[in-house]
Write an enzyme that holds these catalytic residues in place. Sequence first.
Site, mmCIF file in Angstrom:
data_model
loop_
_atom_site.group_PDB
_atom_site.id
_atom_site.type_symbol
_atom_site.label_atom_id
_atom_site.label_comp_id
_atom_site.label_asym_id
_atom_site.label_seq_id
_atom_site.Cartn_x
_atom_site.Cartn_y
_atom_site.Cartn_z
ATOM 1 N N CYS A 58 7.259 -3.820 15.242
ATOM 2 C CA CYS A 58 6.803 -2.804 16.189
ATOM 3 C C CYS A 58 5.377 -3.124 16.644
ATOM 4 C CB CYS A 58 6.859 -1.418 15.562
ATOM 5 S SG CYS A 58 8.536 -0.906 15.118
ATOM 6 N N HIS A 79 9.718 7.060 19.353
ATOM 7 C CA HIS A 79 8.530 6.545 20.041
ATOM 8 C C HIS A 79 8.687 6.217 21.523
ATOM 9 C CE1 HIS A 79 7.138 6.568 16.004
ATOM 10 N NE2 HIS A 79 7.727 5.455 15.644
ATOM 11 N N CYS A 135 2.178 -1.223 15.140
ATOM 12 C CA CYS A 135 2.091 -1.040 13.687
ATOM 13 C C CYS A 135 1.431 -2.240 13.020
ATOM 14 C CB CYS A 135 3.491 -0.834 13.114
ATOM 15 S SG CYS A 135 3.528 -0.588 11.336
ATOM 16 N N CYS A 140 3.298 8.896 0.493
ATOM 17 C CA CYS A 140 3.922 8.043 1.504
ATOM 18 C C CYS A 140 4.193 6.690 0.853
ATOM 19 C CB CYS A 140 2.999 7.907 2.715
ATOM 20 S SG CYS A 140 3.667 6.858 4.025
ATOM 21 N N GLU A 159 0.841 -1.191 0.000
ATOM 22 C CA GLU A 159 0.000 0.000 0.000
ATOM 23 C C GLU A 159 0.876 1.241 0.000
ATOM 24 O OE1 GLU A 159 -4.137 -1.371 2.152
ATOM 25 O OE2 GLU A 159 -2.524 -0.655 3.462
ATOM 26 N N CYS A 167 7.196 -6.227 6.956
ATOM 27 C CA CYS A 167 8.275 -5.587 7.704
ATOM 28 C C CYS A 167 8.800 -6.551 8.754
ATOM 29 C CB CYS A 167 7.777 -4.304 8.376
ATOM 30 S SG CYS A 167 9.072 -3.360 9.216
ATOM 31 N N GLU A 204 11.072 -1.263 6.578
ATOM 32 C CA GLU A 204 12.195 -0.486 7.119
ATOM 33 C C GLU A 204 13.139 -0.168 5.957
ATOM 34 O OE1 GLU A 204 15.088 1.445 8.305
ATOM 35 O OE2 GLU A 204 13.653 1.091 9.932
ATOM 36 N N CYS A 225 -0.746 6.807 9.840
ATOM 37 C CA CYS A 225 0.508 6.249 10.336
ATOM 38 C C CYS A 225 0.262 4.953 11.107
ATOM 39 C CB CYS A 225 1.182 7.272 11.242
ATOM 40 S SG CYS A 225 2.760 6.711 11.922
#
Length: 350
Positions: free
Chosen positions: A114, A218, A117, A103, A90, A110, A163, A335
């Site tokens: 995290c 974060h 996410c 974006c 996406e 990934c 990443e 996000c």
Amino acid sequence: MTNLTDLTFHELEALIVSLGEPPYRARQVWQWLWQKGCRDISEMTDVSKALRTRLAERATIAWPRVVRVRESGDGTVKFLLGLTDGEAVECVLIPEKDHYTACLSTQVGCAMGCGFCATGMLGFRRNMTPGEMLGQVLVARQYLLDRGEALSLRNLVFMGMGEPLLNYENLLKTLEALHHPQGLDFSSRRITVSTAGVKRHLLDLGKTGLCALAISLHAPTQEKREQIMPAAARLPLGELMEILRQYPLKSRESLTFEYLLLAGVNDADADARELVRLLSHVKAKVNLIVYNATPGLPFRQPRPERVLAFQNILKDKGIVATIRKSKGTDIAAACGQLRAEADCQAEGGA
């Protein structure tokens, strides 16, 4: 078959020369690819028919396939893109006051894991090729052209799925192609690469001068960071900050630190004060991001007054701190919400 959009300019030039043509022909083909958005070699009308025929025997032009487009009430657009091997990613087109920002994703899935996410829930599938990364820009730009939009695509942020620094070689080829003056011709000030921190390539990226850097931080301590970002154990926070102190910055440039506020986890006054101490030795600005609720994840969005209190502590200590307004939440385009799992297969495959 070689996909021409995967090639750097010099690789394209080498291919053209191998076909018995002078090097300058590569510039013509390059302009067709990136300035004119050509998707068929036979349509390159100022290139000789003989070269077009030979080139078509060796190469093709493959863009990611638009599987689905979702439009938010705030004007944000999310694309589900099918890749040639059946995988999907996406990317998001975000409206600003006088331009659009894209974006972009760099990996299918990934590996960072995290906890906040949605992409991390997929796990890692594979790296994206330069042509697949650049193809997102081509798709977004064509969408705006087809819509007759007055505003242009001006900014690019590599903050989508994956990443970026774990796909460094392909990222570098992508950035070089974006800058080429006979191609897409983006300024380095208009391109931002976001990373959770990969020791091997952080300073390498800075030395290229091809983009601005954003750090997905974060949390203000190593303990809290590891709790929500397990991959942070590979690069302790103290070591990360030491590397960032050495990061080459251009005139008037700062390091951007992204800080996702999670209710009851990292949004206390004490966390804000700890963040001030952490950033005291680097030229920093902070993007505060209010968590966007995602099904299957345990976090909550902090109250607006808590967000403002956190911001004010940073500002009172002289740190530029902005609250990023999330866009596209109604289509899961904000996000941390990108997740292409099974979507492509559900709609007929890539």
